[in-house]
Motif scaffolding. Structure first.
Motif, PDB file in Angstrom:
ATOM      1  N   TYR A 138       0.816  -1.209   0.000  1.00 29.21           N
ATOM      2  CA  TYR A 138       0.000   0.000   0.000  1.00 29.21           C
ATOM      3  C   TYR A 138       0.854   1.264   0.000  1.00 29.21           C
ATOM      4  O   TYR A 138       0.465   2.276  -0.584  1.00 29.21           O
ATOM      5  CB  TYR A 138      -0.989  -0.005   1.170  1.00 29.21           C
ATOM      6  N   ASN A 139       2.023   1.209   0.621  1.00 36.06           N
ATOM      7  CA  ASN A 139       2.925   2.358   0.578  1.00 36.06           C
ATOM      8  C   ASN A 139       3.351   2.633  -0.868  1.00 36.06           C
ATOM      9  O   ASN A 139       3.375   3.778  -1.311  1.00 36.06           O
ATOM     10  CB  ASN A 139       4.147   2.111   1.463  1.00 36.06           C
ATOM     11  N   GLU A 140       3.680   1.576  -1.595  1.00 29.08           N
ATOM     12  CA  GLU A 140       4.079   1.750  -2.997  1.00 29.08           C
ATOM     13  C   GLU A 140       2.913   2.252  -3.839  1.00 29.08           C
ATOM     14  O   GLU A 140       3.103   3.073  -4.743  1.00 29.08           O
ATOM     15  CB  GLU A 140       4.638   0.438  -3.562  1.00 29.08           C
ATOM     16  N   MET A 141       1.712   1.775  -3.551  1.00 35.51           N
ATOM     17  CA  MET A 141       0.532   2.284  -4.263  1.00 35.51           C
ATOM     18  C   MET A 141       0.346   3.775  -3.986  1.00 35.51           C
ATOM     19  O   MET A 141       0.042   4.552  -4.905  1.00 35.51           O
ATOM     20  CB  MET A 141      -0.726   1.527  -3.831  1.00 35.51           C
ATOM     21  N   ALA A 142       0.531   4.173  -2.733  1.00 36.04           N
ATOM     22  CA  ALA A 142       0.383   5.588  -2.376  1.00 36.04           C
ATOM     23  C   ALA A 142       1.378   6.437  -3.162  1.00 36.04           C
ATOM     24  O   ALA A 142       1.027   7.517  -3.667  1.00 36.04           O
ATOM     25  CB  ALA A 142       0.595   5.777  -0.867  1.00 36.04           C
TER      26      ALA A 142
END
Length: 166
Positions: A136-140
């Motif tokens: 999710y950090n990479e998606m953000a």
């Protein structure tokens, strides 16, 4: 509009009264009613009435399909109560909500990508779901390239991996 002015000036009880009066009207446009539920939730939370704030947000779900803005607010309230699994549910719902820009409501762009992703990063980390947290950090970051929070999180993840190996 008067209620929004009261909100802007942190006059919570008066704003609550005006928002409730608007919600009782039968001629309110659904987009405005949905936003009024979020405004009412904010008033109630500021007055220390978190359960009622949650109820106000949930009421908006009876009006129409969920808005990402509402789902993010539900997720935020769950996070504030350290109800991580519930927060994950609401932030994941936010990611699946279509934008309704053509219907004329106010759209908070960050609620349709970055905000749910960065909050899911936090929630999953709290739940010990570290791979999902990093995902999710990479998606953000895809929503906000070069974001300082995402860079900070990468350092945090790297440090956690080093400590685990030690």
């Amino acid at each position: 509009y008067y209620a929004r002015e009261l909100l802007a000036h942190a006059r919570w009880p008066e704003a609550e009264q005006q928002v409730r009066a608007f919600l009782r009207r039968e001629d309110g446009w659904v987009e405005n009613q949905s936003e009024a539920c979020r405004d009412l939730s904010r008033c109630l939370e500021q007055q220390g009435r978190r359960d009622e704030a949650m109820d106000a947000l949930l009421h908006s779900l009876a009006l129409d399909t969920p808005r990402a803005e509402t789902c993010c607010e539900l997720g935020r309230l769950c996070m504030a109560g350290q109800r991580w699994e519930q927060a994950v549910f609401w932030y994941e719902q936010a990611l699946s909500c279509p934008r309704k820009e053509q219907e004329g409501g106010f759209v908070r762009e960050e609620c349709y990508g970055y905000l749910p992703c960065i909050q899911l990063c936090v929630c999953c980390d709290k739940l010990g779901q570290y791979q999902k947290s990093e995902h999710y950090n990479e998606m953000a970051e895809r929503f906000r390239p070069g974001d300082a929070s995402c860079a900070y999180n990468r350092k945090y993840f790297a440090q956690r991996r080093r400590q685990k190996r030690a």
